[in-house]
Scaffold this motif. Structure first.
Motif, mmCIF file in Angstrom:
data_model
loop_
_atom_site.group_PDB
_atom_site.id
_atom_site.type_symbol
_atom_site.label_atom_id
_atom_site.label_comp_id
_atom_site.label_asym_id
_atom_site.label_seq_id
_atom_site.Cartn_x
_atom_site.Cartn_y
_atom_site.Cartn_z
ATOM 1 N N GLU A 64 -32.168 -19.957 20.057
ATOM 2 C CA GLU A 64 -32.295 -19.811 18.605
ATOM 3 C C GLU A 64 -30.992 -19.345 17.959
ATOM 4 O O GLU A 64 -30.876 -19.334 16.733
ATOM 5 N N GLY A 65 -30.039 -18.911 18.781
ATOM 6 C CA GLY A 65 -28.764 -18.472 18.241
ATOM 7 C C GLY A 65 -28.663 -16.983 17.971
ATOM 8 O O GLY A 65 -27.608 -16.494 17.567
ATOM 9 N N ASN A 137 -40.556 -16.157 4.622
ATOM 10 C CA ASN A 137 -39.549 -16.789 3.777
ATOM 11 C C ASN A 137 -39.164 -18.161 4.324
ATOM 12 O O ASN A 137 -39.035 -19.135 3.575
ATOM 13 N N HIS A 138 -38.983 -18.233 5.642
ATOM 14 C CA HIS A 138 -38.697 -19.531 6.270
ATOM 15 C C HIS A 138 -39.802 -20.527 5.958
ATOM 16 O O HIS A 138 -39.540 -21.666 5.550
ATOM 17 N N GLU A 139 -41.047 -20.084 6.182
ATOM 18 C CA GLU A 139 -42.180 -20.985 5.989
ATOM 19 C C GLU A 139 -42.263 -21.449 4.541
ATOM 20 O O GLU A 139 -42.534 -22.629 4.263
ATOM 21 N N PHE A 140 -42.021 -20.530 3.612
ATOM 22 C CA PHE A 140 -42.060 -20.866 2.190
ATOM 23 C C PHE A 140 -41.040 -21.950 1.863
ATOM 24 O O PHE A 140 -41.368 -22.984 1.261
ATOM 25 N N HIS A 141 -39.796 -21.730 2.259
ATOM 26 C CA HIS A 141 -38.737 -22.680 1.912
ATOM 27 C C HIS A 141 -38.882 -23.996 2.659
ATOM 28 O O HIS A 141 -38.664 -25.070 2.086
ATOM 29 N N ARG A 158 -33.032 -26.269 9.442
ATOM 30 C CA ARG A 158 -33.771 -25.390 10.361
ATOM 31 C C ARG A 158 -32.822 -24.787 11.393
ATOM 32 O O ARG A 158 -32.871 -23.595 11.697
ATOM 33 N N ARG A 159 -31.953 -25.618 11.965
ATOM 34 C CA ARG A 159 -31.020 -25.151 12.995
ATOM 35 C C ARG A 159 -30.048 -24.117 12.422
ATOM 36 O O ARG A 159 -29.784 -23.080 13.040
ATOM 37 N N LEU A 160 -29.539 -24.380 11.234
ATOM 38 C CA LEU A 160 -28.577 -23.461 10.621
ATOM 39 C C LEU A 160 -29.231 -22.133 10.269
ATOM 40 O O LEU A 160 -28.602 -21.079 10.387
ATOM 41 N N TRP A 161 -30.480 -22.170 9.843
ATOM 42 C CA TRP A 161 -31.171 -20.920 9.526
ATOM 43 C C TRP A 161 -31.317 -20.045 10.764
ATOM 44 O O TRP A 161 -31.214 -18.823 10.695
ATOM 45 N N MET A 162 -31.564 -20.660 11.914
ATOM 46 C CA MET A 162 -31.667 -19.876 13.150
ATOM 47 C C MET A 162 -30.342 -19.196 13.465
ATOM 48 O O MET A 162 -30.306 -18.056 13.926
ATOM 49 N N ALA A 164 -28.195 -18.188 11.322
ATOM 50 C CA ALA A 164 -27.874 -17.185 10.296
ATOM 51 C C ALA A 164 -28.949 -16.115 10.129
ATOM 52 O O ALA A 164 -28.782 -15.194 9.327
ATOM 53 N N ASP A 165 -30.034 -16.209 10.899
ATOM 54 C CA ASP A 165 -31.192 -15.337 10.712
ATOM 55 C C ASP A 165 -30.847 -13.860 10.590
ATOM 56 O O ASP A 165 -31.304 -13.175 9.672
ATOM 57 N N ALA A 166 -30.084 -13.353 11.537
ATOM 58 C CA ALA A 166 -29.801 -11.917 11.558
ATOM 59 C C ALA A 166 -29.031 -11.485 10.320
ATOM 60 O O ALA A 166 -29.152 -10.338 9.876
ATOM 61 N N PHE A 167 -28.270 -12.392 9.728
ATOM 62 C CA PHE A 167 -27.472 -12.056 8.561
ATOM 63 C C PHE A 167 -28.253 -12.274 7.269
ATOM 64 O O PHE A 167 -28.074 -11.550 6.300
ATOM 65 N N ILE A 168 -29.154 -13.266 7.279
ATOM 66 C CA ILE A 168 -30.048 -13.462 6.145
ATOM 67 C C ILE A 168 -30.949 -12.244 5.983
ATOM 68 O O ILE A 168 -31.279 -11.827 4.872
#
Length: 224
Positions: A64-65, A137-141, A158-162, A164-168
């Motif tokens: 997941e990164g 938030n992920h599910e909403f967007h 989806r891949r980019l969000w994974m 950046a997750d910790a920073f989002i």
């Protein structure tokens, strides 16, 4: 396969899921910091499980990164440079704009689902355990972006969000940001319900401006 073996696999699978959930929460809440090494024996002892499901959990989080695996060294919480975060923010901005621009107007049922997701987020605004808001938030967007026919673009988002997750999640540590997010989501839903392309694109743009991971490039975690 014996019944005992099957029960062992089921138990280890449940333990791995729990380990993924606990480690992910610790990373998103900043209790595990970027660059910090994950010690399998400590996690196993903390969760009172064997090291087998811990290893499986580490592999999942690496895919997941959120974690980075270094051969002969182990797993570390992913640490991204300012340049990497800026690039992730740039790509998300470009791709999400295309998805928003091409969404097909949702049915009343979808509007109701989006409102339900945002209400679930609202219930967590004043809670100390707020990490579930990140997934909601992920599910909403993604529910909204899924209204676009651009499937490959959606997969890349989806891949980019994974990555950046910790920073989002950094901003979610503040109640003010959690409240603002819920209010901005409501404006997005109202624009969708009104089928106003201009209002919808503006509400998405305004929301993104306040949560742009690229704009916070180089920032570290804050504790709650």
């Amino acid at each position: 396969m014996t019944a005992t073996h099957r029960r062992t696999l089921v138990k280890e699978g449940a333990s791995a899921e729990r380990a993924v959930r606990e480690l992910r929460n610790q990373i998103l809440q900043g209790r595990l910091l970027p660059g910090e090494q994950i010690r399998q024996e400590e996690i196993a002892e903390q969760l009172r499980i064997s090291r087998v499901p811990v290893r499986e959990a580490l592999s999942v989080l690496s895919s997941e990164g959120l974690l980075t695996h270094r051969p002969h060294q182990g797993y570390f919480v992913t640490k991204r440079s300012a340049e990497e975060l800026a690039q992730i923010g740039l790509m998300l901005g470009l791709l999400e704009n295309e998805l928003a621009r091409t969404v097909v107007w949702p049915s009343d049922e979808v509007i109701a689902e989006l409102r339900s997701l945002n209400e679930a987020m609202e219930r967590l605004v004043d809670q100390s355990e707020w990490v579930e808001m990140v997934d909601l938030n992920h599910e909403f967007h993604l529910r909204i972006f899924g209204l676009s026919p651009l499937r490959l673009v959606l997969d890349e988002v989806r891949r980019l969000w994974m990555l950046a997750d910790a920073f989002i999640a950094i901003d979610y540590a503040t109640r003010e940001h959690r409240r603002r997010t819920v209010a901005q989501h409501e404006r997005i839903v109202k624009a969708l319900a009104a089928r106003s392309r201009a209002r919808f694109l503006k509400s998405v743009h305004d929301h993104r401006e306040s949560t742009d991971v690229g704009a916070r490039a180089g920032m570290g975690h804050r504790s709650t």
